[in-house]
Design a protein around this motif. Structure first.
Motif, PDB file in Angstrom:
ATOM      1  N   TYR A  72     -11.752  -3.302 -37.755  1.00 37.96           N
ATOM      2  CA  TYR A  72     -10.714  -3.523 -38.764  1.00 37.96           C
ATOM      3  C   TYR A  72      -9.360  -3.779 -38.101  1.00 37.96           C
ATOM      4  CZ  TYR A  72     -13.681  -2.091 -42.698  1.00 37.96           C
ATOM      5  OH  TYR A  72     -14.668  -2.017 -43.656  1.00 37.96           O
ATOM      6  N   ALA A  73      -9.077  -3.048 -37.047  1.00 36.92           N
ATOM      7  CA  ALA A  73      -7.791  -3.203 -36.361  1.00 36.92           C
ATOM      8  C   ALA A  73      -7.658  -4.585 -35.734  1.00 36.92           C
ATOM      9  CB  ALA A  73      -7.629  -2.121 -35.300  1.00 36.92           C
ATOM     10  N   VAL A  74      -8.712  -5.041 -35.077  1.00 37.98           N
ATOM     11  CA  VAL A  74      -8.690  -6.357 -34.436  1.00 37.98           C
ATOM     12  C   VAL A  74      -8.538  -7.459 -35.484  1.00 37.98           C
ATOM     13  CG1 VAL A  74     -10.120  -8.026 -33.184  1.00 37.98           C
ATOM     14  CG2 VAL A  74      -9.957  -5.667 -32.367  1.00 37.98           C
ATOM     15  N   GLY A  75      -9.246  -7.329 -36.594  1.00 34.47           N
ATOM     16  CA  GLY A  75      -9.160  -8.338 -37.642  1.00 34.47           C
ATOM     17  C   GLY A  75      -7.838  -8.304 -38.385  1.00 34.47           C
ATOM     18  N   GLY A  76      -7.259  -7.106 -38.530  1.00 40.84           N
ATOM     19  CA  GLY A  76      -6.002  -6.975 -39.249  1.00 40.84           C
ATOM     20  C   GLY A  76      -4.812  -7.489 -38.461  1.00 40.84           C
ATOM     21  N   ASN A  77      -4.754  -7.139 -37.191  1.00 41.18           N
ATOM     22  CA  ASN A  77      -3.660  -7.597 -36.321  1.00 41.18           C
ATOM     23  C   ASN A  77      -4.130  -7.476 -34.877  1.00 41.18           C
ATOM     24  OD1 ASN A  77      -1.261  -7.899 -34.779  1.00 41.18           O
ATOM     25  ND2 ASN A  77      -0.021  -7.250 -36.523  1.00 41.18           N
ATOM     26  N   GLY A  78      -4.676  -8.565 -34.360  1.00 37.20           N
ATOM     27  CA  GLY A  78      -5.259  -8.541 -33.029  1.00 37.20           C
ATOM     28  C   GLY A  78      -4.265  -8.214 -31.936  1.00 37.20           C
ATOM     29  N   THR A  79      -3.051  -8.718 -32.076  1.00 41.23           N
ATOM     30  CA  THR A  79      -2.029  -8.460 -31.056  1.00 41.23           C
ATOM     31  C   THR A  79      -1.659  -6.989 -31.015  1.00 41.23           C
ATOM     32  OG1 THR A  79      -1.131 -10.692 -31.349  1.00 41.23           O
ATOM     33  CG2 THR A  79       0.284  -9.061 -30.262  1.00 41.23           C
ATOM     34  N   ALA A  80      -1.448  -6.416 -32.195  1.00 42.92           N
ATOM     35  CA  ALA A  80      -1.118  -4.992 -32.263  1.00 42.92           C
ATOM     36  C   ALA A  80      -2.261  -4.139 -31.741  1.00 42.92           C
ATOM     37  CB  ALA A  80      -0.772  -4.602 -33.702  1.00 42.92           C
ATOM     38  N   ALA A  81      -3.498  -4.547 -32.045  1.00 42.18           N
ATOM     39  CA  ALA A  81      -4.660  -3.805 -31.567  1.00 42.18           C
ATOM     40  C   ALA A  81      -4.718  -3.816 -30.044  1.00 42.18           C
ATOM     41  CB  ALA A  81      -5.934  -4.399 -32.156  1.00 42.18           C
ATOM     42  N   THR A  82      -4.413  -4.968 -29.446  1.00 44.93           N
ATOM     43  CA  THR A  82      -4.420  -5.071 -27.989  1.00 44.93           C
ATOM     44  C   THR A  82      -3.373  -4.162 -27.363  1.00 44.93           C
ATOM     45  OG1 THR A  82      -5.208  -7.361 -28.105  1.00 44.93           O
ATOM     46  CG2 THR A  82      -4.188  -6.643 -26.040  1.00 44.93           C
ATOM     47  N   PHE A  83      -2.158  -4.160 -27.939  1.00 46.97           N
ATOM     48  CA  PHE A  83      -1.084  -3.316 -27.402  1.00 46.97           C
ATOM     49  C   PHE A  83      -1.360  -1.826 -27.611  1.00 46.97           C
ATOM     50  CE2 PHE A  83       1.584  -7.208 -27.593  1.00 46.97           C
ATOM     51  CZ  PHE A  83       2.051  -7.169 -26.294  1.00 46.97           C
ATOM     52  N   SER A  84      -2.229  -1.515 -28.587  1.00 47.90           N
ATOM     53  CA  SER A  84      -2.564  -0.109 -28.815  1.00 47.90           C
ATOM     54  C   SER A  84      -3.713   0.361 -27.930  1.00 47.90           C
ATOM     55  CB  SER A  84      -2.925   0.109 -30.289  1.00 47.90           C
ATOM     56  OG  SER A  84      -4.112  -0.594 -30.626  1.00 47.90           O
ATOM     57  N   GLY A  85      -4.207  -0.512 -27.066  1.00 48.69           N
ATOM     58  CA  GLY A  85      -5.237  -0.118 -26.107  1.00 48.69           C
ATOM     59  C   GLY A  85      -6.647  -0.516 -26.479  1.00 48.69           C
ATOM     60  N   ILE A  86      -6.829  -1.206 -27.604  1.00 49.14           N
ATOM     61  CA  ILE A  86      -8.160  -1.649 -28.014  1.00 49.14           C
ATOM     62  C   ILE A  86      -8.538  -2.893 -27.215  1.00 49.14           C
ATOM     63  CG2 ILE A  86      -9.538  -2.571 -29.920  1.00 49.14           C
ATOM     64  CD1 ILE A  86      -7.848  -0.895 -31.818  1.00 49.14           C
ATOM     65  N   ARG A  87      -9.734  -2.898 -26.664  1.00 49.93           N
ATOM     66  CA  ARG A  87     -10.215  -4.051 -25.915  1.00 49.93           C
ATOM     67  C   ARG A  87     -10.738  -5.082 -26.910  1.00 49.93           C
ATOM     68  NH1 ARG A  87     -13.323  -1.492 -20.611  1.00 49.93           N
ATOM     69  NH2 ARG A  87     -11.510  -0.345 -19.796  1.00 49.93           N
ATOM     70  N   ARG A  88      -9.863  -5.970 -27.303  1.00 52.10           N
ATOM     71  CA  ARG A  88     -10.152  -6.926 -28.365  1.00 52.10           C
ATOM     72  C   ARG A  88     -11.363  -7.792 -28.040  1.00 52.10           C
ATOM     73  NH1 ARG A  88      -5.689 -11.409 -30.384  1.00 52.10           N
ATOM     74  NH2 ARG A  88      -6.974 -12.465 -31.959  1.00 52.10           N
ATOM     75  N   ALA A  89     -11.430  -8.295 -26.821  1.00 54.97           N
ATOM     76  CA  ALA A  89     -12.530  -9.182 -26.431  1.00 54.97           C
ATOM     77  C   ALA A  89     -13.880  -8.477 -26.552  1.00 54.97           C
ATOM     78  CB  ALA A  89     -12.318  -9.682 -25.003  1.00 54.97           C
ATOM     79  N   ARG A  90     -13.920  -7.209 -26.148  1.00 54.95           N
ATOM     80  CA  ARG A  90     -15.175  -6.453 -26.214  1.00 54.95           C
ATOM     81  C   ARG A  90     -15.605  -6.238 -27.658  1.00 54.95           C
ATOM     82  NH1 ARG A  90     -15.683  -0.809 -23.044  1.00 54.95           N
ATOM     83  NH2 ARG A  90     -15.508  -2.283 -21.290  1.00 54.95           N
ATOM     84  N   VAL A  91     -14.645  -5.964 -28.534  1.00 58.89           N
ATOM     85  CA  VAL A  91     -14.965  -5.748 -29.950  1.00 58.89           C
ATOM     86  C   VAL A  91     -15.540  -7.021 -30.564  1.00 58.89           C
ATOM     87  CG1 VAL A  91     -13.992  -5.274 -32.237  1.00 58.89           C
ATOM     88  CG2 VAL A  91     -13.272  -3.909 -30.270  1.00 58.89           C
ATOM     89  N   VAL A  92     -14.882  -8.162 -30.311  1.00 65.05           N
ATOM     90  CA  VAL A  92     -15.367  -9.433 -30.845  1.00 65.05           C
ATOM     91  C   VAL A  92     -16.749  -9.763 -30.282  1.00 65.05           C
ATOM     92  CG1 VAL A  92     -14.952 -11.924 -30.899  1.00 65.05           C
ATOM     93  CG2 VAL A  92     -13.053 -10.328 -31.250  1.00 65.05           C
ATOM     94  N   PHE A  93     -16.927  -9.550 -28.993  1.00 67.67           N
ATOM     95  CA  PHE A  93     -18.218  -9.805 -28.344  1.00 67.67           C
ATOM     96  C   PHE A  93     -19.317  -8.971 -29.004  1.00 67.67           C
ATOM     97  CE2 PHE A  93     -21.384  -8.699 -25.105  1.00 67.67           C
ATOM     98  CZ  PHE A  93     -21.747  -9.955 -24.632  1.00 67.67           C
ATOM     99  N   THR A  94     -19.039  -7.695 -29.254  1.00 62.35           N
ATOM    100  CA  THR A  94     -20.024  -6.803 -29.862  1.00 62.35           C
ATOM    101  C   THR A  94     -20.339  -7.216 -31.294  1.00 62.35           C
ATOM    102  OG1 THR A  94     -19.179  -4.983 -28.508  1.00 62.35           O
ATOM    103  CG2 THR A  94     -20.578  -4.400 -30.372  1.00 62.35           C
ATOM    104  N   CYS A  95     -19.344  -7.695 -32.024  1.00 64.91           N
ATOM    105  CA  CYS A  95     -19.576  -8.152 -33.399  1.00 64.91           C
ATOM    106  C   CYS A  95     -20.562  -9.320 -33.420  1.00 64.91           C
ATOM    107  CB  CYS A  95     -18.257  -8.560 -34.054  1.00 64.91           C
ATOM    108  SG  CYS A  95     -17.192  -7.181 -34.521  1.00 64.91           S
ATOM    109  N   TYR A  96     -20.442 -10.225 -32.472  1.00 64.99           N
ATOM    110  CA  TYR A  96     -21.380 -11.353 -32.423  1.00 64.99           C
ATOM    111  C   TYR A  96     -22.773 -10.897 -31.987  1.00 64.99           C
ATOM    112  CZ  TYR A  96     -18.004 -14.996 -33.482  1.00 64.99           C
ATOM    113  OH  TYR A  96     -17.091 -15.802 -34.133  1.00 64.99           O
ATOM    114  N   LEU A  97     -22.849  -9.864 -31.177  1.00 63.09           N
ATOM    115  CA  LEU A  97     -24.159  -9.304 -30.836  1.00 63.09           C
ATOM    116  C   LEU A  97     -24.817  -8.693 -32.061  1.00 63.09           C
ATOM    117  CD1 LEU A  97     -23.823  -7.521 -27.355  1.00 63.09           C
ATOM    118  CD2 LEU A  97     -25.055  -9.624 -27.912  1.00 63.09           C
ATOM    119  N   ILE A  98     -24.038  -7.964 -32.859  1.00 61.98           N
ATOM    120  CA  ILE A  98     -24.562  -7.374 -34.092  1.00 61.98           C
ATOM    121  C   ILE A  98     -25.044  -8.468 -35.034  1.00 61.98           C
ATOM    122  CG2 ILE A  98     -23.935  -6.070 -36.165  1.00 61.98           C
ATOM    123  CD1 ILE A  98     -22.035  -4.437 -34.414  1.00 61.98           C
ATOM    124  N   SER A  99     -24.266  -9.544 -35.136  1.00 57.87           N
ATOM    125  CA  SER A  99     -24.662 -10.656 -35.988  1.00 57.87           C
ATOM    126  C   SER A  99     -25.965 -11.284 -35.501  1.00 57.87           C
ATOM    127  CB  SER A  99     -23.550 -11.715 -36.010  1.00 57.87           C
ATOM    128  OG  SER A  99     -23.914 -12.805 -36.830  1.00 57.87           O
TER     129      SER A  99
END
Length: 324
Positions: free
Chosen positions: A194-221
């Protein structure tokens, strides 16, 4: 008692329009044909919607993360053809995990391009739609696939079997929805999506590994697509190599109809399930009232437009705006 304003009504319909629409469709088709609410008909609709529903569960993660996946239809064709082909070559016990591994590799490749290389998801998955279709035709030699010994295999259990009086495809759909619903709403990973989709830039600055989250979402799909391919292959024990063609639009319609925003950051598994059921019951209801099957394509288009309208309305808190 305070009067209910037009803006409050509009805001409610924007937030809960999917449930209101579901109730209206059910009542309308019931009045048109009493067979619509027959238990066997309802069970049949849910069963036939399970394959689309399973795919929609995975795409929900992708859309909430702020991306799209238009490759799921071609990927489902690939999964179906592969598992049918390997069934006769190495047996179902090995064919199933082999097919899942191959499909997950496709999902990982897309996730790498979108997540780590930060390419546009629409362009990447649109290109992969054609690429995977070509891969499927190459793998199958342009031929359809059928299981040789249809009477002597246990492979049909997934698509044709039942447990406790409930068809197995429905049980798989419900179980997967429950598990993924918990993952999305109750786990740290779900909050990161939700954080990555809501504001990816803010999520990155908060320490969330955006690329890993997106990668995992495509694996789930991809995992959900492989499951759908397994159900499709098991149900028919044979398939055309274009069996999933066009399903990506229906899947996306169900996800957005369920309230997932194209802008990312919103949506739930529960409402995606409702969106899937609405599409299934609409198609069934149109047939019961005597309309031709091709009318479904027009209705699906109308539903997509309605879903996008409700999505925009939910963002601004009302169904219409005097400002263009």
């Amino acid at each position: 008692m305070a009067a209910v304003t037009k803006e409050q009504v509009g805001g409610f319909l924007a937030r809960q329009g999917i449930l209101v629409a579901f109730a209206v469709f059910m009542v309308g088709f019931t009045l048109a044909n009493q067979r619509f609410v027959d238990p066997d008909n309802i069970l049949g609709v849910i069963r036939s919607s399970a394959i689309l529903g399973v795919m929609a569960l995975g795409v929900t993660f992708v859309v909430i993360s702020g991306n799209l996946d238009l490759s799921v239809g071609s990927m489902m064709s690939f999964s179906t053809i592969v598992v049918l082909d390997l069934h006769d070559k190495i047996g179902p016990a090995l064919a199933i995990p082999a097919m899942f591994a191959m499909t997950l590799c496709l999902g990982a490749f897309i996730g790498f391009l979108v997540g780590y290389l930060k390419l546009n998801s629409l362009i990447v998955t649109l290109g992969m739609l054609s690429a995977i279709h070509g891969l499927t035709l190459t793998y199958s030699g342009g031929q359809n696939m059928d299981i040789a010994d249809k009477e002597g295999t246990w492979f049909d259990f997934f698509g044709q079997g039942s447990a406790l009086g409930i068809p197995v495809p429905i049980l798989i759909f419900v179980l997967l929805a429950a598990v993924l619903g918990v993952v999305l709403s109750k786990t740290p990973f779900g909050r990161k999506v939700y954080a990555v989709g809501g504001n990816g830039t803010a999520a990155t600055f908060s320490g969330i590994r955006r690329a890993r989250v997106v990668f995992t979402c495509y694996l789930i799909s991809a995992f959900c697509v492989a499951t759908a391919g397994l159900l499709q292959a098991s149900r028919s024990l044979g398939s055309q190599n274009t069996v999933g063609q066009g399903l990506e639009l229906e899947v996306l319609a169900a996800v957005i109809l369920g309230g997932a925003s194209l802008l990312g950051g919103s949506g739930t598994i529960f409402k995606t399930v409702i969106g899937v059921l609405i599409l299934g019951f609409i198609q069934n209801g149109l047939l019961l009232v005597g309309l031709q099957f091709y009318v479904q394509y027009v209705v699906t288009w109308i539903i997509i437009i309605l879903a996008v309208w409700l999505d925009i309305a939910a963002k601004r808190g009302k169904l219409w705006s005097p400002i263009a």
